[in-house]
Motif scaffolding. Sequence first.
Motif, PDB file in Angstrom:
ATOM      1  N   VAL A 267      -5.112  -0.077   9.339  1.00  0.00           N
ATOM      2  CA  VAL A 267      -5.911   0.509   8.246  1.00  0.00           C
ATOM      3  C   VAL A 267      -5.599   2.013   8.162  1.00  0.00           C
ATOM      4  CG1 VAL A 267      -7.691  -1.106   8.433  1.00  0.00           C
ATOM      5  CG2 VAL A 267      -7.734   1.026  10.051  1.00  0.00           C
ATOM      6  N   ALA A 268      -6.035   2.832   6.947  1.00  0.00           N
ATOM      7  CA  ALA A 268      -5.611   4.241   6.780  1.00  0.00           C
ATOM      8  C   ALA A 268      -6.982   4.709   6.050  1.00  0.00           C
ATOM      9  CB  ALA A 268      -4.297   4.365   6.379  1.00  0.00           C
ATOM     10  N   GLY A 269      -7.036   5.816   6.135  1.00  0.00           N
ATOM     11  CA  GLY A 269      -7.719   6.645   5.419  1.00  0.00           C
ATOM     12  C   GLY A 269      -7.286   7.861   4.688  1.00  0.00           C
ATOM     13  N   GLY A 270      -7.521   8.251   3.513  1.00  0.00           N
ATOM     14  CA  GLY A 270      -6.805   9.359   2.919  1.00  0.00           C
ATOM     15  C   GLY A 270      -7.719  10.371   2.479  1.00  0.00           C
TER      16      GLY A 270
ATOM     17  N   HIS B 144       1.881   4.438   2.049  1.00  0.00           N
ATOM     18  CA  HIS B 144       2.891   5.044   3.235  1.00  0.00           C
ATOM     19  C   HIS B 144       2.402   5.127   4.468  1.00  0.00           C
ATOM     20  CE1 HIS B 144       6.239   6.234   0.386  1.00  0.00           C
ATOM     21  NE2 HIS B 144       5.248   6.723  -0.479  1.00  0.00           N
ATOM     22  N   MET B 145       1.192   5.196   4.627  1.00  0.00           N
ATOM     23  CA  MET B 145       0.674   5.204   6.078  1.00  0.00           C
ATOM     24  C   MET B 145       0.574   3.848   6.577  1.00  0.00           C
ATOM     25  SD  MET B 145      -2.172   8.260   6.213  1.00  0.00           S
ATOM     26  CE  MET B 145      -3.111   7.918   4.786  1.00  0.00           C
TER      27      MET B 145
ATOM     28  N   GLY C 247       4.137   2.346   7.628  1.00  0.00           N
ATOM     29  CA  GLY C 247       4.531   3.235   8.661  1.00  0.00           C
ATOM     30  C   GLY C 247       4.059   2.770   9.799  1.00  0.00           C
ATOM     31  N   GLN C 248       2.591   2.545   9.764  1.00  0.00           N
ATOM     32  CA  GLN C 248       1.877   1.963  11.013  1.00  0.00           C
ATOM     33  C   GLN C 248       2.411   0.500  11.163  1.00  0.00           C
ATOM     34  OE1 GLN C 248      -2.467   2.758  11.646  1.00  0.00           O
ATOM     35  NE2 GLN C 248      -2.277   3.151   9.486  1.00  0.00           N
ATOM     36  N   TYR C 249       2.679  -0.037  10.221  1.00  0.00           N
ATOM     37  CA  TYR C 249       3.109  -1.691  10.452  1.00  0.00           C
ATOM     38  C   TYR C 249       4.426  -1.677  11.044  1.00  0.00           C
ATOM     39  CZ  TYR C 249       4.135  -6.231   9.001  1.00  0.00           C
ATOM     40  OH  TYR C 249       4.378  -7.679   9.217  1.00  0.00           O
ATOM     41  N   GLU C 250       5.155  -0.792  10.510  1.00  0.00           N
ATOM     42  CA  GLU C 250       6.661  -0.777  11.097  1.00  0.00           C
ATOM     43  C   GLU C 250       6.566  -0.361  12.536  1.00  0.00           C
ATOM     44  OE1 GLU C 250       9.048   0.286   6.857  1.00  0.00           O
ATOM     45  OE2 GLU C 250       8.350   1.866   8.157  1.00  0.00           O
ATOM     46  N   HIS C 251       5.723   0.690  12.903  1.00  0.00           N
ATOM     47  CA  HIS C 251       5.714   1.130  14.167  1.00  0.00           C
ATOM     48  C   HIS C 251       5.262  -0.016  15.309  1.00  0.00           C
ATOM     49  CE1 HIS C 251       4.900   3.837  17.481  1.00  0.00           C
ATOM     50  NE2 HIS C 251       3.649   3.319  17.505  1.00  0.00           N
ATOM     51  N   GLN C 252       4.120  -0.714  14.618  1.00  0.00           N
ATOM     52  CA  GLN C 252       3.602  -1.919  15.511  1.00  0.00           C
ATOM     53  C   GLN C 252       4.671  -3.030  15.493  1.00  0.00           C
ATOM     54  OE1 GLN C 252      -0.253  -3.193  14.858  1.00  0.00           O
ATOM     55  NE2 GLN C 252      -1.121  -1.100  14.693  1.00  0.00           N
ATOM     56  N   LYS C 253       5.429  -3.393  14.797  1.00  0.00           N
ATOM     57  CA  LYS C 253       6.416  -4.182  14.741  1.00  0.00           C
ATOM     58  C   LYS C 253       7.301  -4.225  15.540  1.00  0.00           C
ATOM     59  CE  LYS C 253       5.591  -8.006  12.269  1.00  0.00           C
ATOM     60  NZ  LYS C 253       5.220  -9.195  12.874  1.00  0.00           N
ATOM     61  N   LYS C 254       7.789  -2.887  15.994  1.00  0.00           N
ATOM     62  CA  LYS C 254       8.363  -2.554  16.936  1.00  0.00           C
ATOM     63  C   LYS C 254       8.055  -2.548  18.206  1.00  0.00           C
ATOM     64  CE  LYS C 254      10.863   1.414  14.512  1.00  0.00           C
ATOM     65  NZ  LYS C 254      10.983   2.864  14.642  1.00  0.00           N
ATOM     66  N   GLY C 255       6.870  -2.998  18.525  1.00  0.00           N
ATOM     67  CA  GLY C 255       6.365  -3.598  19.749  1.00  0.00           C
ATOM     68  C   GLY C 255       5.875  -2.095  20.466  1.00  0.00           C
ATOM     69  N   TRP C 256       5.688  -1.053  19.880  1.00  0.00           N
ATOM     70  CA  TRP C 256       5.094  -0.042  20.357  1.00  0.00           C
ATOM     71  C   TRP C 256       3.497  -0.060  19.916  1.00  0.00           C
ATOM     72  CZ3 TRP C 256       8.688   4.156  18.098  1.00  0.00           C
ATOM     73  CH2 TRP C 256       9.910   3.880  19.043  1.00  0.00           C
TER      74      TRP C 256
ATOM     75  N   MET D 114      -2.572   9.412  -4.648  1.00  0.00           N
ATOM     76  CA  MET D 114      -3.577   9.311  -3.708  1.00  0.00           C
ATOM     77  C   MET D 114      -3.352   8.118  -3.022  1.00  0.00           C
ATOM     78  SD  MET D 114      -7.856   9.866  -3.981  1.00  0.00           S
ATOM     79  CE  MET D 114      -8.266   8.489  -4.831  1.00  0.00           C
ATOM     80  N   TYR D 115      -3.080   6.901  -3.734  1.00  0.00           N
ATOM     81  CA  TYR D 115      -2.974   5.654  -3.055  1.00  0.00           C
ATOM     82  C   TYR D 115      -1.574   5.425  -2.641  1.00  0.00           C
ATOM     83  CZ  TYR D 115      -7.599   4.238  -4.787  1.00  0.00           C
ATOM     84  OH  TYR D 115      -9.012   4.141  -4.924  1.00  0.00           O
ATOM     85  N   THR D 116      -0.555   6.154  -3.242  1.00  0.00           N
ATOM     86  CA  THR D 116       0.975   5.972  -2.698  1.00  0.00           C
ATOM     87  C   THR D 116       0.735   6.644  -1.227  1.00  0.00           C
ATOM     88  OG1 THR D 116       1.720   6.352  -4.764  1.00  0.00           O
ATOM     89  CG2 THR D 116       3.282   6.839  -2.868  1.00  0.00           C
ATOM     90  N   HIS D 117       0.020   7.580  -1.044  1.00  0.00           N
ATOM     91  CA  HIS D 117      -0.248   8.253   0.363  1.00  0.00           C
ATOM     92  C   HIS D 117      -0.594   7.336   1.392  1.00  0.00           C
ATOM     93  CE1 HIS D 117      -1.926  11.460   3.255  1.00  0.00           C
ATOM     94  NE2 HIS D 117      -0.852  11.285   3.350  1.00  0.00           N
ATOM     95  N   ILE D 118      -1.770   6.602   0.888  1.00  0.00           N
ATOM     96  CA  ILE D 118      -2.257   5.493   1.850  1.00  0.00           C
ATOM     97  C   ILE D 118      -1.280   4.607   2.182  1.00  0.00           C
ATOM     98  CG2 ILE D 118      -3.954   3.671   1.879  1.00  0.00           C
ATOM     99  CD1 ILE D 118      -5.257   6.225   2.244  1.00  0.00           C
TER     100      ILE D 118
END
Length: 111
Positions: A34-37, A95-96, A99-108, A89-93
């Motif tokens: 989830v992300a807030g903007g 992207h967040m 980015g979080q999803y890709e970070h989690q899928k790396k296993g971190w 405004m929504y593009t920013h969300i």
Amino acid sequence: IGIGLEGGVFVARNGTVWLCNWGALVDRDGVVVVAGGARIPLPAEISEQLKTGKELAEVIDEYADRRDVRSNEGAIGILTNGAIDRTTMYTHIVHMLKGQYEHQKKGWRNQ
């Protein structure tokens, strides 16, 4: 992957009404991010009308003397004099979320 985006308002403890947006992403494996903007305080004349039960779309159209602001620049576009529009405004969300999803899928994992 499913992504949901939403905009709206919230009332802070001090009574200030804020414009805000947020999003969520979920995949088939149950990963949720989830992300807030953007958040900006609404002018008192808008806030007071919202407190009577009117919807933001109706109030911002009247405030801006425009029709269908929500499908164009959005309230954020009106209130920032076009510096930010709803697409940005929504593009920013998104992207967040991505980015979080890709970070989690790396296993971190964030602690």
